[in-house]
Design a protein around this motif. Structure first.
Motif, PDB file in Angstrom:
ATOM      1  N   PHE A  21      13.726   7.570   6.310  1.00  0.00           N
ATOM      2  CA  PHE A  21      13.504   6.739   4.556  1.00  0.00           C
ATOM      3  C   PHE A  21      13.455   6.519   4.021  1.00  0.00           C
ATOM      4  N   GLY A  22      13.260   6.575   2.617  1.00  0.00           N
ATOM      5  CA  GLY A  22      12.839   5.451   1.373  1.00  0.00           C
ATOM      6  C   GLY A  22      11.689   4.459   1.772  1.00  0.00           C
ATOM      7  N   VAL A  23      10.748   5.580   2.853  1.00  0.00           N
ATOM      8  CA  VAL A  23       9.434   4.423   3.160  1.00  0.00           C
ATOM      9  C   VAL A  23       8.138   4.694   1.936  1.00  0.00           C
ATOM     10  N   SER A  24       7.519   4.066   1.641  1.00  0.00           N
ATOM     11  CA  SER A  24       6.574   4.206   0.658  1.00  0.00           C
ATOM     12  C   SER A  24       5.309   5.207   0.971  1.00  0.00           C
ATOM     13  N   TRP A  25       4.663   6.168   0.834  1.00  0.00           N
ATOM     14  CA  TRP A  25       3.733   6.480   1.081  1.00  0.00           C
ATOM     15  C   TRP A  25       2.650   6.166   0.011  1.00  0.00           C
ATOM     16  N   LYS A  26       2.154   5.067  -0.678  1.00  0.00           N
ATOM     17  CA  LYS A  26       1.178   4.246  -0.831  1.00  0.00           C
ATOM     18  C   LYS A  26       0.427   4.400  -0.596  1.00  0.00           C
ATOM     19  N   SER A  27       0.212   4.707   0.946  1.00  0.00           N
ATOM     20  CA  SER A  27      -1.556   4.028   1.731  1.00  0.00           C
ATOM     21  C   SER A  27      -2.206   4.923   1.276  1.00  0.00           C
ATOM     22  N   GLU A  28      -0.992   6.432   1.130  1.00  0.00           N
ATOM     23  CA  GLU A  28      -1.452   7.752   1.302  1.00  0.00           C
ATOM     24  C   GLU A  28      -2.267   8.437  -0.062  1.00  0.00           C
ATOM     25  N   LYS A  29      -1.951   7.909  -1.038  1.00  0.00           N
ATOM     26  CA  LYS A  29      -1.535   8.743  -2.449  1.00  0.00           C
ATOM     27  C   LYS A  29      -3.010   8.941  -2.549  1.00  0.00           C
ATOM     28  N   ILE A  30      -4.183   8.280  -2.565  1.00  0.00           N
ATOM     29  CA  ILE A  30      -4.835   9.069  -2.743  1.00  0.00           C
ATOM     30  C   ILE A  30      -5.729  10.601  -2.258  1.00  0.00           C
ATOM     31  N   PHE A  31      -5.148  10.660  -0.121  1.00  0.00           N
ATOM     32  CA  PHE A  31      -5.424  11.812   0.273  1.00  0.00           C
ATOM     33  C   PHE A  31      -4.267  12.650  -0.904  1.00  0.00           C
ATOM     34  N   VAL A  32      -2.858  12.559  -0.668  1.00  0.00           N
ATOM     35  CA  VAL A  32      -1.930  13.612  -1.251  1.00  0.00           C
ATOM     36  C   VAL A  32      -2.656  13.947  -2.455  1.00  0.00           C
ATOM     37  N   GLU A  33      -2.747  12.782  -3.754  1.00  0.00           N
ATOM     38  CA  GLU A  33      -2.594  13.519  -4.632  1.00  0.00           C
ATOM     39  C   GLU A  33      -4.483  14.472  -5.172  1.00  0.00           C
ATOM     40  N   GLU A  34      -5.160  13.702  -3.716  1.00  0.00           N
ATOM     41  CA  GLU A  34      -6.657  15.739  -3.781  1.00  0.00           C
ATOM     42  C   GLU A  34      -5.554  16.263  -3.113  1.00  0.00           C
TER      43      GLU A  34
END
Length: 570
Positions: free
Chosen positions: A291-304
């Motif tokens: 719950f409520g955990v940031s995915w900032k470390s995976e943002k580049i992959f997800v946005e791609e």
């Protein structure tokens, strides 16, 4: 079962004699669980120990990888080519650490992967430094875990019980990795129980997947529930992926002990940015994402991947601070075209966070307009080890029954709980089997009641309409070149018009009487979806009359005075 519990308790207490004072109780499991695995494997391999050593010695210089030959010769899915096992290590007390390391390095790759990710090296070093490694090994070699004494099923139960003890000892530290069993039982009853007819009969094979499987409890309990309640002959293949290295190892080792296939557990890596089961489809998917955990470390992959029309996240992404909806999108992408069922635990955020056009709302819109959302169940608060908040189970499927098509069932389960005698972290309540069955009955009946509401899909949708008011300067309405009034951006507002209502009629009825000079800018219309769960089950309670409150206060005042007299009188 009593014998299983007794053996589990004996193992735990024996280890406690060695570990106490050196490790916190919440750390015991990280030592006990891998040593149980090693002792069990020693017992299984004992009769062929020398044969494996000789085979390896014969082929190590002839083949780049002698593993296939050894596995074929011993007829087991693992081996250890070291000349040592835990019992033989004891024969050389002066070189315990060196021989133990040699023993660990001798395991076949599948077992070595488990031991390595338990990260036991610093724990073993600490035990050796304080002269307790030999003592611990000596304790574990006392346990007879030979298959002739404890079969695979019993060994799995022993390991599961140790795992339960570890989770309870860990309390709030365990919440990131352990889902309470009562919550798992409720979830799997909805996922599998809602598909009872399809699961009955002979020769049925089904797959179950958990993308953040933790220690594997959801998978193993789900399989057990289906066997006990639906079809004992059903063949269920379990798959999972886990990010945390220690819980990944616990899960794989649990599968090894339960006679499941540990190679079906992948990791340690994220399902979102490193999907090890890419392209696979599953019949059932169950999970409790963080719950409520940031995915900032995976943002580049997800946005791609979001740019890909066939990707998991093309429809939208949630805010970076909470990635739980990403896991649901991931699971939907793995649904079988013939039909799959998903059970996922969320906090309240995915129900309503995000305005029309924003990521969360677009994801809800996608799910509801495709008629995948079957049911949402609200759970009591204080059900989890690491949080006291209210949580929800979502049931998502692409094979709704005819009676459920075009509708969403909401179930209020907040009152279905029993208080615990002793809290485990934040967990102060649990659901009894009877309460779980009652909630399942409410789901299965699919009829409205005090605990159940059923709405058509469009009930949760709305049109967000921008309402403009004219810009007034010096008492005059400013206009553009075409003579149309210019909007005052400071007065710009919006209205949420339910999808089942006509926008123009709504505006004339609800807005225009109060703002006669206003108008709607329909070019900015956006469709949004939200589920205001609490509103549907809210019951207004009248406040007590003032006279009654005053009388109660007077009674309390008199009681206090009487107690004061008694105390002073003594």
């Amino acid at each position: 079962m009593n014998n299983i519990n007794s053996l589990s308790s004996l193992i735990w207490s024996s280890a406690d004699d060695v570990l106490r004072g050196l490790f916190k109780p919440s750390e015991y499991g990280r030592v006990i669980l891998p040593f149980v695995v090693m002792r069990r494997l020693d017992c299984v391999l004992e009769s062929q120990k020398d044969k494996v050593y000789n085979l390896y010695d014969s082929y190590k210089n002839k083949l780049s990888d002698p593993s296939p030959v050894i596995l074929k010769q011993v007829g087991l899915p693992f081996f250890n080519y070291s000349k040592y096992d835990l019992t033989r290590i004891k024969s050389d007390p002066n070189n315990v650490l060196m021989n133990f390391n040699n023993y660990i390095q001798g395991y076949s790759p599948n077992v070595f992967d488990i031991i390595e990710n338990f990260s036991i090296d610093p724990l073993v070093e600490k035990l050796h430094k304080h002269k307790r490694l030999y003592l611990l090994i000596d304790k574990f070699t006392e346990f007879d875990l030979h298959p002739s004494v404890i079969d695979n099923h019993q060994m799995g139960l022993v390991y599961e019980e140790l795992l339960r003890m570890f989770s309870e000892m860990s309390n709030e530290e365990s919440g990131d990795h352990f889902t309470p069993r009562d919550v798992v039982k409720l979830l799997v009853s909805f996922v599998f129980g809602g598909d009872r007819e399809d699961l009955q009969g002979e020769g049925k094979i089904r797959s179950v997947f958990d993308p953040c499987c933790g220690t594997g409890g959801m998978l193993t309990i789900g399989k057990q529930w289906a066997h006990e309640n639906i079809n004992s002959d059903l063949k269920i293949d379990l798959y999972g992926q886990e990010l945390n290295d220690v819980t990944y190892s616990i899960c794989k080792s649990d599968f090894l002990m339960m006679n499941e296939n540990p190679d079906n557990i992948h990791g340690p890596c994220s399902s979102i940015s490193d999907d090890r089961l890419q392209g696979r489809k599953f019949d059932y998917m169950i999970t409790n994402p963080p719950f409520g955990v940031s995915w900032k470390s995976e943002k580049i992959f997800v946005e791609e991947e979001k740019k890909d029309p066939n990707g998991r996240f093309f429809v939208g992404t949630p805010r970076v601070s909470d990635g739980s909806l990403l896991f649901l999108q991931h699971l939907i992408h793995k649904m079988n075209p013939e039909g799959s069922r998903i059970g996922i635990v969320f906090n309240g955020s995915p129900l309503f966070t995000g305005d029309a056009g924003n990521g969360e709302s677009e994801i809800r819109k996608w799910i509801i307009e495709n008629d995948w959302l079957e049911c949402i169940v609200s759970l009591p608060d204080r059900m989890f080890f690491n949080t006291g908040i209210t949580t929800y189970i979502w049931i998502v499927t692409n094979k709704k029954s005819r009676a459920r098509k075009g509708k969403v069932q909401l179930i209020d389960g907040t009152s279905f709980s029993t208080g615990m005698k002793k809290n485990l972290g934040d967990k102060g309540k649990y659901m009894s089997d009877d309460q779980i069955q009652t909630l399942f009955d409410v789901y299965q009946s699919n009829k409205e009641s005090n605990f159940c509401k059923i709405f058509p899909n469009e009930h949760f949708g709305y049109t967000k309409v921008v309402v403009e008011q004219p810009l007034i300067e010096n008492g005059n309405i400013r206009t553009d070149k075409k003579g149309n009034p210019k909007p005052d951006t400071k007065k710009r507002d919006s209205e949420r018009v339910p999808l089942n209502q006509n926008v123009d009629k709504y505006y004339k009825r609800e807005v225009q009487p109060h703002l006669p000079d206003s108008w709607m800018d329909r070019s900015k219309d956006k469709i949004g979806y939200e589920i205001n769960f609490t509103k549907y089950f809210y019951e207004f309670k009248f406040l007590r009359p003032l006279e009654q409150i005053t009388q109660d206060l007077k009674s309390l005042d008199n009681e206090i005075k009487q107690l004061s007299v008694e105390i002073i009188g003594e």
